[in-house]
Design a protein around this motif. Structure first.
Motif: not given
Length: 351
Positions: A210-223, A227-231, A303-305
């Motif tokens: 296993a390798s632990i991710v440092k910092g944020w990660w985002k799965d962009t599967g929903k609207p 928006l959160e990934a955009n932020r 707060d939009s795309v």
């Protein structure tokens, strides 16, 4: 090492947008989500990339080929999306018995994969999977680790999670994963699950680290994920102004691309205004991405795309919205104080 980036699937959770465009091409901070994955694997020194495509494959191919990448890119047609392990089997000829990283093309990692690629080389396991700590592990595929930090078991959406380490959509494999993918049976979803293939490795005595991710990660599967990934991405932008501003106020970290015109408006970052877009008598607030060739007039957006080619005139105040390409939103009889949209491409909305 090679890279296998997945850009197929139907993207049902992002409809109506994905009726007309592939989900991995939806932009975050004016860049297709898929491009973040391509950039990450190139940064890790990988020059041989296969992109698995399905619905809207021509759209994906055209978009990727519009950029001169520092890598050789091959497109592999999967057809029906029958699981991540199925995608590996479809790409077997491309992989050519070499080790590789598989990267889901709708994921974004703040810090990329360089550190994890080095760890895979150093530890030399049959597989290394990226994990991240989450608050609600019962919503994810979860890894149970042994006392040495190796993966003991993978559990999909457990009622009683053995840990709070969820699977991130990035996996490193040696060629033995092909045998694993051939050895498993379809799940209840009639898909060949990558979690089952990795579990096969574990059950047959192969080492999975296993390798632990440092910092944020985002799965962009929903609207809301887009928006959160955009932020998150806009939080790291550096200001730039290659456009034209007239009688306007620019505050904070704002990117104004070449050919954009800002007139009689207030722009408050972090935000980005795409090439050749016009912002007239409007307010563009924090965490907003305006695509290329857009026209925004007499409107407040925050707060939009807003994707390429859209025209929004006298639309009041728009917040937390995901607006597709070539959309037209204009004033009619009513003037609502606030609007929230998830609008598909080539639509017209009357307010």
């Amino acid at each position: 090492m090679k890279a296998l980036i997945l850009s197929g699937g139907h993207g049902t959770r992002l409809r109506p947008l994905t009726y007309s465009q592939q989900k991995q091409l939806i932009p975050v901070a004016n860049k297709p989500v898929l491009f973040y994955a391509i950039e990450d694997v190139i940064e890790a020194g990988i020059k041989d990339i296969g992109i698995v495509v399905g619905p809207n494959k021509d759209q994906v191919i055209e978009t990727v080929k519009s950029v001169d990448w520092d890598a050789d890119i091959e497109f592999i047609y999967q057809g029906d999306p029958l699981g991540l392990a199925h995608a590996i089997l479809v790409a077997e000829e491309f992989l050519d018995d070499e080790e590789f990283v598989m990267y889901l093309g709708d994921n974004i990692l703040k810090n990329g994969i360089v550190e994890h690629a080095h760890k895979f080389k150093e530890l030399n396991p049959e597989s290394l999977i990226l994990l991240t700590e989450v608050d609600e592990p019962q919503r994810f595929g979860v890894a149970e680790l042994d006392e040495n930090g190796r993966v003991r078991r993978l559990i999909e959406k457990p009622k009683v999670p053995p840990s709070n380490y969820a699977l991130v959509g990035v996996y490193f494999f040696k060629p033995v994963i092909i045998e694993a993918c051939r050895s498993i049976k379809p799940s209840w979803r009639n898909e060949l699950e990558i979690t089952d293939a990795i579990q096969w490795l574990i059950d047959n005595g192969y080492r999975v680290e296993a390798s632990i991710v440092k910092g944020w990660w985002k799965d962009t599967g929903k609207p809301e994920d887009i928006l959160e990934a955009n932020r998150l991405v806009l939080d790291d932008i550096q200001p730039k102004n290659d456009g034209i501003t007239e009688n306007s106020k620019i505050m904070g970290r704002v990117v104004i691309e070449f050919g954009a015109m800002i007139k009689d408006s207030v722009i408050k970052g972090p935000c980005i205004i795409g090439k050749n877009s016009q912002i007239i008598n409007s307010y563009i607030g924090p965490y907003t991405s305006i695509g290329n060739n857009c026209v925004i007039e007499g409107t407040e957006i925050e707060d939009s795309v807003v994707m390429d080619g859209s025209i929004i005139i006298n639309a009041g105040r728009i917040v937390e919205s995901l607006i597709g390409r070539n959309v037209k939103i204009s004033e009619h009889d009513l003037k609502p104080k606030g609007c929230r949209f998830v609008v598909g491409d080539n639509s017209s909305v009357w307010l």
